[in-house]
Each structure stands twice: as C-alpha cells, then as structure tokens.
Design an enzyme around this catalytic site. Structure first.
Site, PDB file in Angstrom:
ATOM      1  N   GLY A  40      -2.042   4.599  -3.786  1.00  0.00           N
ATOM      2  CA  GLY A  40      -2.688   3.373  -4.235  1.00  0.00           C
ATOM      3  C   GLY A  40      -1.984   2.139  -3.713  1.00  0.00           C
ATOM      4  CG  ASP A  97      15.991   6.275  -9.171  1.00  0.00           C
ATOM      5  OD1 ASP A  97      16.990   6.431  -8.433  1.00  0.00           O
ATOM      6  OD2 ASP A  97      14.843   6.129  -8.725  1.00  0.00           O
ATOM      7  CD  GLN A 112      -2.714   1.481   0.242  1.00  0.00           C
ATOM      8  OE1 GLN A 112      -3.349   0.527  -0.210  1.00  0.00           O
ATOM      9  NE2 GLN A 112      -2.833   2.710  -0.234  1.00  0.00           N
ATOM     10  N   GLY A 113       0.505   2.188  -0.822  1.00  0.00           N
ATOM     11  CA  GLY A 113       1.222   3.456  -0.871  1.00  0.00           C
ATOM     12  C   GLY A 113       0.285   4.616  -0.666  1.00  0.00           C
TER      13      GLY A 113
END
Length: 746
Positions: free
Chosen positions: A484, A591, A480-481
C-alpha cells in the site's frame, strides 16, 4: 433391596432407664458359630417416615431356628408381630421361645426377608397411642461380651407407612471392634423417609439421633458440593515420549572443526567472514548464531528481519557497499519496492570511494519526504562525508550552508537525474548473488496460519464502520510500499493534517502484526508515542490514520547532521519516557532504532512502528522469539536466550552510537558476522571515545551492559546523570530543517 457396605460410628452409651423402657426384641435370622462384628441394616420407605433400632452386643455364638422368623409361630398370636428373645446364650442355645407381651408393644414384627427367602409383610399402621414419643432417641446399650442381654429397641415417631410396601434399600454397615473385648455385633433396622438421607455423614454412614435441622441439611449440602469439586482433578500432561534428535552440532577441540554441521551451514560460515580462528575461539557463539540464522529464515516473521539486514555480501571487503532490500511492512512503515521512495543513508567510507547509501525505511509513516519529491527520490551514490565525533558542547551546523568548508556537505542526496544508477546497483547485486560465493537461498516464508476471514472479523471489530474518503480530503501520496501507500490528508471539519497508511490485506503477508499494532497504538496514549487517530476497513483496504509528524524520522537528522551531547541526551530522555510507559503496560517494543523515532518541527519526539512489539504478562515475563532489526539487537536475543523489556534499553544504547557516528556498529559487516560480533564482543566500541564526556560514556556503558540482569530498566536509566545535560527540544529544529532542505534539493 440392595446391600451397600458402609462404615458406622460406634454406638453411643445408653442408660439403664432406656434399656428398661425397651425390653422386647427379636433374634436375627443370621446364624454364626462365632461372635459377629457390629453390623447395621437400614430400610427406607418411599412413603412415610419411621425408624426402629435393634442393638446387639458381643455375645457367644447364636444359633436360632430359621423357622422362628417365618410366618405365625406356635405360641404366638397370629399377626401380632411380637418379638421373641433368646432364652440363653451358649454354644447350643435352645429354640427361641415367645415372650408374652401386649399386642401393642410393637407395631409390627421385624422380619428378615433376605434370610427367610420370603416376601416381607407388615401389619397395619399402629395407633398413635402405642408409638414412642417424638423426643425418644435411638439408644443402644453398651455391655461387655460376657453379659447376657436382650436386644434393645427404641421407637421414633411414626408417620404414614404403606402397610405392605417393601423397603427400597437395605444398608449393611462395616464391622467395628470394641476396645475392651471381641468384636461386637450391632444391627440396626432403620426405617426412614428419603428426606432423612441428608442426615448421612460425609463417609456415607447414618448418624442416629441427628435431627433434620437446617444445620444438618446445610452440612450435607456443603459436603456434597465439596465432593463434586474435589472430584474434578486437574488434567495431567505427560512429558514428551520417544523424542528423536535428528541434528546435533558439536565442536571437536582436537581437530578444531564442527561435527554434524549441515553443508549449508558450512558454506554459510565460509561466506560470512567468520574465520577458522573465530570458530575455534568461540565455537558456542558460532553454533548459536547459525541456529539463530536458521530460525530466522524458517520462522514466519524472519523474512523482515533479514531484509532489514540487507542482502548477504559473501566474503567482500568491509567497505563494500551494503545493498539494503528492506521491505518491512509495519503498520506505519512503507515497504519500498526496489530502491525507489527510500531515503538515502550511507555508511562512512574512505575518501574517493562511492557506494550506495543505507536507505532508511519509512517510519510511521515515512513523512520525511515532501510530497513534491516523494515519487522521484532514489538511492544516493554520493560519498558519505567522513565525520569526526563532536566535542562536548559543540554547536551543530544549523543547515548545510553553515558547514565548515574543510568538510564535505553533511548530507547530499542524489538528484532525480541519478535515479538510473540505483537499478544498476541492484542489477549488479543480483548478478553477484548468482555466483558460487553467494549465501544459500532462503527458504520461502510460510503463509500465515491465521485465516483471512478471522482477520476480517477482528478488523471489523476494531475499525470504524464509515467511508474514510468522506472524512479526509486532499490525500497526497508521499510513499509507496508492497502492500500500500502512505498519504497525507486533512480531516474534514477540523483541517488537521494527518498521515494515512493504506494497505491491501490480500498482499499483506503478516496480518496478525497489523492487528497487533493497531491494538497497541489504541491502548498506548502518551506524549512520546505517535498518536493513533482511527482505522477503517474500506473496499478491502485497511486505512490507518495517525498524527502527522512532519519532521520525519531521527534517521534523517543523524545522517545529515552532527548532534551535540545535549541533543543526544534530550532524544534519549524522550525515548526512555515512551519506553517506560510501554513497559509499565506490559509491552516490549523490540525494534528501537532511529528509523522508528519520529520528530515534529518543534522537536517533539515520538516512538512508532509497533508491528514487532510484544505483550508480556505474569505467565510470560520472558520471551525467546527472534524479532527486531539485528544490528540493534541485544546479545540475549542473538544467542536465543530469554529476554525481557531490557532489550529496548540495549537498542537505545545502539541508537546513541548511531547519533554519534551516524550508523550502528557492524553495519558494513556481513550479516552473519555482525551477529557473531554482537554475541562475542559484548559492548561495542566507539570511534574516538576521547571526544565524549565521562558521563556520556558511562551512560553508554550502562545501557550496553551485556548482562541483562545488571542492565537498568527504563526508570533506572531516566535517573542517570547524563540526562540532566539535556538541551531543549527546540534545539533540534535547525537539524530537522537542514535535513528537510537537503531532501528538497534531491
């Protein structure tokens, strides 16, 4: 009637036969006391086509009576239109006398209405037998100024002309000079049809004798088009004017202090662990990294960068635990809310000291945690085992049980019962942040300038218009973030396992990164890049479907296992293959780190998280924007210089150190001091380098060359001898299973 100055070409020479054939002329109405330069007048009728040319040569002053040009004159038959000639050329010439000639010699009289002030009248149309032949050309005699000659007039073929219609235009040409004498006077009365305007040259002059052929028409068209396009000049952009330089930071070498440094920056330097000696030794580096920090905190994407670096710790000891508040919201990375759903990852610490681990971030998506334990994982407060660098060729422990008894377990995630410790650590960090030694509060992130309606329109164009709940079944949440959750699911019909990231667009701060990542994923099909499957816009949420990498991220492997050089070479080779594909398509990942390298249970290695990637083209071969995770950043990015795809090579070198030591360099340093060390130290040093082979050390030195020009690209690094020592990817399977086993125990 208009007078348009034009430049006429010199008159072509004419033969004596032509002069004899045309002996009738008339004297112009203009008077002068000196020889006049060459001139030409042209009258064009709208209905009909005819032309007559009267040429004059250099001669003394001509004085004629104006009345000679007006109406029927004595000695001339009425309405005959006969021309008259000058009996002599002198300073005081006699009045013009008529010349006896047949009435059919000329079709009409050439009068100058402009000179006489009266309206020009013309006789009826002449009969065909009295006109010149169609092949008759304009002929202008060429004589010297001292000779006496009557004007020469040659008729061209005539068509219907309105008997009393005035000429719509009269063009007066510019004077020309004769090379052998004084200025010559040439006057043309050229009556043409409007279609003959195509016979004009590019400079606007009439070219007598040119035929209305396809060549002349085409040439006129080309000239007119070139004039149109040449008139469209490129818009000129001026340089900036009245610039105002509000803040200038300098360094006084006499006092050893910075001048013009804002108070916030001074406090930041004092709390960052950058000593006064460091500031005096590298003042320019300090200015660069402080400006870098300021840009990062004020830029749109800066919040993610500094969240990746963790909360600032002030002047704490290097061994102080690093509290990571990472909440990167890439397409396939879950932004964790407080510490829950984060993978434990600790930095090496002295025995007996416990501290929270460096939590790894959810990958693309974070599929490292099994669904059964996804909601109960928490930060680890256990000791990060001290590890020695493996000797070349040493086999890694296949799992936790085979680890030597002399060493602590390689990875010990905290059980669910230890979860309350994590909020306590966060609470303590919050209290410390309120103290006087904390870093100044970061400026709030500006809202994205892109409108929600524009985002919806772009997403609708690239997403599939369907209901994803009918295409995928058995969704199981694994993370979970803030915007979303991440789910695993099975595709209906094929029963293929997939990963789905759901995002609430209203809660997504950087919507442009979402679109960017989807587009890059769709266009980047490669065996070393996570495969994009589909995307949906469903009930205000964005669903992004991608292949499921059940092995998790490389972070799990490097924190729980010791890798051999052969395994490191295999991982480096696969990452370089993916980077080569991206760079060849004009994409910089920006990244690269272990969190963004995902594995399968068979050892397949794929790159993910393209939220920060950049598209480069011919007009923008270099970039200066600050993105990525600072601990893996190249020096040219930290010092805000132009950079290219080779920044990914530097990040790969840092990731190799990560695979050797379990973490990147300067992880336990204050974030600002870490930037200072990256900018000043150059190639980072490795602990126990004697345990590494010379080939591996050369690989690290080459990829971590501070000079970006000397640093090879992805293709050059693939030719390095170190990669020839790569082991089979299946040798990574025991490491992956060991990391998953430890995760289940948590």
């Amino acid at each position: 009637m208009s007078l348009v100055p034009q430049r006429s070409a010199p008159p072509p020479p004419s033969s004596s036969a032509n002069r004899a054939a045309s002996s009738l002329a008339f004297q112009p109405a203009s008077t002068s006391n000196s020889a006049s330069p060459t001139s030409s007048s042209t009258s064009t009728f709208a209905n009909g086509s005819s032309s007559s040319t009267t040429a004059y040569r250099p001669q003394p002053t001509i004085n004629t009576s104006v009345s000679a040009l007006q109406g029927p004159r004595s000695g001339l038959p009425a309405q005959t239109g006969l021309a008259f000639s000058v009996s002599s050329l002198s300073n005081n010439p006699p009045a013009a006398s008529p010349i006896t000639a047949p009435s059919s010699a000329l079709p009409w009289s050439s009068q100058n209405p402009a000179a006489s002030g009266s309206t020009a009248t013309f006789p009826p149309r002449p009969v065909r037998s009295n006109t010149a032949g169609p092949d008759t050309l304009h002929t202008i005699s060429s004589v010297s100024a001292s000779q006496t000659v009557a004007p020469v007039m040659v008729q061209r073929s005539h068509s219907s002309i309105a008997a009393h219609q005035a000429s719509p235009s009269l063009n007066q040409s510019s004077p020309t000079l004769d090379a052998d004498g004084p200025a010559s006077l040439t006057t043309q009365s050229h009556f043409v049809h409007p279609s003959r305007d195509r016979e004009r040259s590019r400079d606007g002059t009439t070219t007598p004798g040119s035929r209305n052929t396809f060549k002349s028409v085409f040439g006129g068209f080309v000239n007119s088009m070139s004039d149109v396009f040449s008139a469209q000049k490129k818009i000129e952009i001026s340089t900036p004017y009245d610039p105002v330089h509000l803040t200038h930071v300098g360094f006084n070498s006499d006092t050893g202090e910075f001048t013009g440094l804002p108070k916030e920056w001074q406090q930041l330097l004092q709390e960052s662990g950058i000593s006064r000696q460091d500031q005096e030794a590298n003042p320019q580096a300090v200015i660069d990294i402080v400006a870098f920090y300021q840009d990062a905190t004020q830029s749109q994407g800066g919040s993610d960068v500094w969240k990746k670096m963790g909360a600032a710790k002030g002047n704490k000891a290097p061994a102080t635990p690093r509290t990571d508040t990472s909440s990167e919201d890439g397409i396939y990375r879950v932004a964790p809310q407080p510490v829950l759903y984060e993978k434990p990852r600790t930095a090496p610490a002295p025995p007996g000291i416990t501290h929270p681990n460096r939590p790894s971030e959810f990958g693309s998506p974070d599929l490292r945690q099994p669904p059964s334990n996804a909601s109960t994982s928490s930060a680890d407060t256990a000791l990060r085992p001290s590890r020695s660098t493996p000797a070349p060729g040493a086999a890694p422990p296949p799992n936790a049980k085979t680890t030597s008894s002399s060493n602590p377990p390689p990875c010990k995630p905290s059980p669910a019962s230890r979860a309350p410790d994590a909020p306590a650590a966060v609470s303590a960090a919050s209290k410390n942040a309120k103290g006087p030694g904390s870093v100044p509060r970061r400026r709030e992130t500006k809202k994205s300038t892109i409108k929600d309606s524009e985002v919806i329109a772009k997403l609708q164009a690239i997403c599939t218009d369907a209901d994803p709940t009918k295409l995928y079944r058995s969704l199981q949440k694994i993370g979970q973030g803030a915007s979303g959750g991440v789910f695993t699911a099975y595709q209906v019909g094929t029963n293929v396992s997939v990963a789905i990231k759901q995002m609430n667009l209203e809660q997504q701060p950087k919507k442009d990164l979402i679109i960017n990542e989807i587009l890059v994923m769709k266009e980047s099909r490669h065996r070393n890049i996570v495969n994009f499957i589909d995307s949906f816009l469903f009930k205000g949420d964005l669903w992004v479907v991608m292949e499921y990498m059940e092995g998790g991220s490389l972070t799990d492997v490097v924190t729980c296992n010791i890798m051999t050089e052969g395994q490191i070479a295999a991982v480096s080779r696969e990452v370089l293959e993916g980077l080569r594909h991206l760079h060849q398509h004009g994409v910089i990942h920006r990244d690269i780190k272990s969190d963004n390298v995902l594995l399968s249970l068979q050892g397949d290695i794929k790159l993910t998280d393209f939220g920060f990637c950049a598209q480069i083209g011919e007009s923008q071969a270099k970039r200066t924007t600050m993105v990525g995770t600072p601990y893996w950043m190249a020096p040219e990015v930290v010092t805000r210089k132009e950079y290219g795809p080779k920044v990914d090579i530097w990040s790969l070198g840092i990731m190799c150190i990560e695979m050797v030591e379990g973490e990147p360099p300067y992880l336990n340093e204050n974030p600002l001091r870490a930037l200072y060390l990256i900018a000043t130290n150059g190639t980072p040093k490795i602990n126990n380098p004697e345990n590494l082979s010379n080939t591996f050390k050369d690989f690290l030195t080459t990829s971590l060359d501070v000079d970006a020009e000397r640093r090879p690209d992805a293709l050059g690094m693939l030719a390095h001898p170190f990669l020839k020592r790569s082991e089979s990817l299946r040798t990574l399977t025991p490491l992956i299973k060991a990391a998953r086993e430890q995760t289940r125990k948590s």
